[in-house]
Design a protein around this motif. Structure first.
Motif, PDB file in Angstrom:
ATOM      1  N   ARG A   1       7.588  18.733   2.783  1.00  0.00           N
ATOM      2  CA  ARG A   1       6.255  18.555   2.205  1.00  0.00           C
ATOM      3  C   ARG A   1       6.277  17.287   1.367  1.00  0.00           C
ATOM      4  NH1 ARG A   1       4.721  24.202  -0.417  1.00  0.00           N
ATOM      5  NH2 ARG A   1       4.218  22.695  -2.007  1.00  0.00           N
ATOM      6  N   ILE A   2       5.319  16.398   1.639  1.00  0.00           N
ATOM      7  CA  ILE A   2       5.243  15.120   0.926  1.00  0.00           C
ATOM      8  C   ILE A   2       3.922  15.059   0.178  1.00  0.00           C
ATOM      9  CG2 ILE A   2       5.228  12.603   1.156  1.00  0.00           C
ATOM     10  CD1 ILE A   2       6.733  12.977   3.814  1.00  0.00           C
ATOM     11  N   GLY A   3       4.008  14.899  -1.140  1.00  0.00           N
ATOM     12  CA  GLY A   3       2.825  14.694  -1.960  1.00  0.00           C
ATOM     13  C   GLY A   3       2.545  13.207  -2.064  1.00  0.00           C
ATOM     14  N   ILE A   4       1.309  12.840  -1.808  1.00  0.00           N
ATOM     15  CA  ILE A   4       0.927  11.427  -1.841  1.00  0.00           C
ATOM     16  C   ILE A   4       0.017  11.196  -3.031  1.00  0.00           C
ATOM     17  CG2 ILE A   4      -0.187   9.570  -0.544  1.00  0.00           C
ATOM     18  CD1 ILE A   4       0.596  11.137   2.000  1.00  0.00           C
ATOM     19  N   ALA A   5       0.305  10.173  -3.809  1.00  0.00           N
ATOM     20  CA  ALA A   5      -0.461   9.863  -5.022  1.00  0.00           C
ATOM     21  C   ALA A   5      -1.928   9.641  -4.696  1.00  0.00           C
ATOM     22  CB  ALA A   5       0.121   8.630  -5.705  1.00  0.00           C
TER      23      ALA A   5
ATOM     24  N   GLU B   1      -1.387  17.474   0.725  1.00  0.00           N
ATOM     25  CA  GLU B   1      -0.027  17.017   0.972  1.00  0.00           C
ATOM     26  C   GLU B   1       0.237  17.005   2.467  1.00  0.00           C
ATOM     27  OE1 GLU B   1       2.282  19.827  -1.174  1.00  0.00           O
ATOM     28  OE2 GLU B   1       2.076  21.380   0.341  1.00  0.00           O
ATOM     29  N   LEU B   2       1.246  16.279   2.862  1.00  0.00           N
ATOM     30  CA  LEU B   2       1.654  16.194   4.258  1.00  0.00           C
ATOM     31  C   LEU B   2       2.796  17.187   4.451  1.00  0.00           C
ATOM     32  CD1 LEU B   2       1.509  14.676   6.975  1.00  0.00           C
ATOM     33  CD2 LEU B   2       3.106  13.025   6.013  1.00  0.00           C
ATOM     34  N   ALA B   3       2.617  18.156   5.358  1.00  0.00           N
ATOM     35  CA  ALA B   3       3.628  19.185   5.587  1.00  0.00           C
ATOM     36  C   ALA B   3       3.945  19.282   7.067  1.00  0.00           C
ATOM     37  CB  ALA B   3       3.137  20.522   5.057  1.00  0.00           C
ATOM     38  N   PHE B   4       5.238  19.321   7.385  1.00  0.00           N
ATOM     39  CA  PHE B   4       5.675  19.457   8.766  1.00  0.00           C
ATOM     40  C   PHE B   4       7.100  19.972   8.803  1.00  0.00           C
ATOM     41  CE2 PHE B   4       6.462  15.153   7.343  1.00  0.00           C
ATOM     42  CZ  PHE B   4       7.738  14.865   7.786  1.00  0.00           C
ATOM     43  N   GLU B   5       7.534  20.401   9.985  1.00  0.00           N
ATOM     44  CA  GLU B   5       8.901  20.862  10.186  1.00  0.00           C
ATOM     45  C   GLU B   5       9.671  19.794  10.946  1.00  0.00           C
ATOM     46  OE1 GLU B   5       9.303  24.752  11.831  1.00  0.00           O
ATOM     47  OE2 GLU B   5       7.716  25.555  10.557  1.00  0.00           O
ATOM     48  N   SER B   6      10.906  19.583  10.539  1.00  0.00           N
ATOM     49  CA  SER B   6      11.720  18.534  11.136  1.00  0.00           C
ATOM     50  C   SER B   6      13.067  19.085  11.569  1.00  0.00           C
ATOM     51  CB  SER B   6      11.934  17.412  10.126  1.00  0.00           C
ATOM     52  OG  SER B   6      12.772  16.410  10.658  1.00  0.00           O
TER      53      SER B   6
ATOM     54  N   VAL C   1       5.998  10.997  14.639  1.00  0.00           N
ATOM     55  CA  VAL C   1       6.602  10.185  13.591  1.00  0.00           C
ATOM     56  C   VAL C   1       5.582  10.004  12.472  1.00  0.00           C
ATOM     57  CG1 VAL C   1       7.580   7.929  13.037  1.00  0.00           C
ATOM     58  CG2 VAL C   1       8.078   8.990  15.233  1.00  0.00           C
ATOM     59  N   TYR C   2       6.014  10.242  11.253  1.00  0.00           N
ATOM     60  CA  TYR C   2       5.153  10.096  10.078  1.00  0.00           C
ATOM     61  C   TYR C   2       5.639   8.890   9.284  1.00  0.00           C
ATOM     62  CZ  TYR C   2       3.730  14.823  11.233  1.00  0.00           C
ATOM     63  OH  TYR C   2       3.257  15.930  11.899  1.00  0.00           O
ATOM     64  N   ILE C   3       4.726   7.949   9.035  1.00  0.00           N
ATOM     65  CA  ILE C   3       5.046   6.744   8.272  1.00  0.00           C
ATOM     66  C   ILE C   3       4.211   6.794   7.007  1.00  0.00           C
ATOM     67  CG2 ILE C   3       5.029   4.239   8.267  1.00  0.00           C
ATOM     68  CD1 ILE C   3       5.208   4.396  11.341  1.00  0.00           C
ATOM     69  N   VAL C   4       4.899   6.891   5.865  1.00  0.00           N
ATOM     70  CA  VAL C   4       4.242   7.060   4.575  1.00  0.00           C
ATOM     71  C   VAL C   4       4.574   5.864   3.700  1.00  0.00           C
ATOM     72  CG1 VAL C   4       4.057   8.571   2.568  1.00  0.00           C
ATOM     73  CG2 VAL C   4       4.527   9.551   4.805  1.00  0.00           C
ATOM     74  N   PRO C   5       3.570   5.287   3.009  1.00  0.00           N
ATOM     75  CA  PRO C   5       3.875   4.181   2.097  1.00  0.00           C
ATOM     76  C   PRO C   5       4.769   4.660   0.951  1.00  0.00           C
ATOM     77  CG  PRO C   5       1.492   4.577   2.236  1.00  0.00           C
ATOM     78  CD  PRO C   5       2.157   5.598   3.056  1.00  0.00           C
ATOM     79  N   ALA C   6       5.875   3.990   0.745  1.00  0.00           N
ATOM     80  CA  ALA C   6       6.843   4.412  -0.274  1.00  0.00           C
ATOM     81  C   ALA C   6       6.244   4.381  -1.678  1.00  0.00           C
ATOM     82  CB  ALA C   6       8.081   3.533  -0.203  1.00  0.00           C
ATOM     83  N   ALA C   7       5.366   3.434  -1.934  1.00  0.00           N
ATOM     84  CA  ALA C   7       4.769   3.323  -3.267  1.00  0.00           C
ATOM     85  C   ALA C   7       3.819   4.481  -3.555  1.00  0.00           C
ATOM     86  CB  ALA C   7       4.018   2.006  -3.386  1.00  0.00           C
TER      87      ALA C   7
ATOM     88  N   TYR D   1       5.936  13.071  -4.548  1.00  0.00           N
ATOM     89  CA  TYR D   1       7.107  13.932  -4.465  1.00  0.00           C
ATOM     90  C   TYR D   1       7.404  14.248  -3.007  1.00  0.00           C
ATOM     91  CZ  TYR D   1       3.859  17.757  -3.617  1.00  0.00           C
ATOM     92  OH  TYR D   1       2.870  18.553  -3.081  1.00  0.00           O
ATOM     93  N   ILE D   2       8.641  14.656  -2.762  1.00  0.00           N
ATOM     94  CA  ILE D   2       9.034  15.146  -1.445  1.00  0.00           C
ATOM     95  C   ILE D   2       9.819  16.431  -1.658  1.00  0.00           C
ATOM     96  CG2 ILE D   2      10.415  14.748   0.618  1.00  0.00           C
ATOM     97  CD1 ILE D   2       9.790  11.833   0.426  1.00  0.00           C
ATOM     98  N   GLU D   3       9.360  17.485  -0.996  1.00  0.00           N
ATOM     99  CA  GLU D   3      10.027  18.777  -1.084  1.00  0.00           C
ATOM    100  C   GLU D   3      10.671  19.075   0.266  1.00  0.00           C
ATOM    101  OE1 GLU D   3       8.518  23.315  -1.296  1.00  0.00           O
ATOM    102  OE2 GLU D   3       7.629  21.930  -2.730  1.00  0.00           O
TER     103      GLU D   3
END
Length: 74
Positions: free
Chosen positions: A4-8, A13-18, A49-55, A59-61
């Motif tokens: 799970r990735i929280g984006i400012a 949030e972005l949630a997926f299984e990997s 493929v998920y491409i997220v801006p690092a800035a 959070y990443i869970e």
């Protein structure tokens, strides 16, 4: 592995299984943030493929995939 990735400045949030392990995900994110990379690139278990801006990462869970029970609960 559940990710799970929280984006400012975003309510969702972005949630997926990997298929990647927690250590692999941690290494990818740590490298991107310390090296000053613009994007973090992760893949799910279905080939997307998920491409997220690092800035923009708040959070990443990373958690273990929970096995789902089949049947009825009494």
């Amino acid at each position: 592995m559940d990710i799970r990735i929280g984006i400012a400045n975003t309510a969702r949030e972005l949630a997926f299984e990997s298929a990647q392990t927690a250590a692999e995900v941690e290494k990818i994110v740590e490298k991107a943030l310390t090296a000053g990379d613009v994007f973090v690139k992760l893949a799910d278990d279905k080939g997307k493929v998920y491409i997220v801006p690092a800035a923009g990462i708040a959070y990443i869970e990373v958690g273990g995939g929970e096995t789902r029970r089949v049947g009825f609960v009494a």
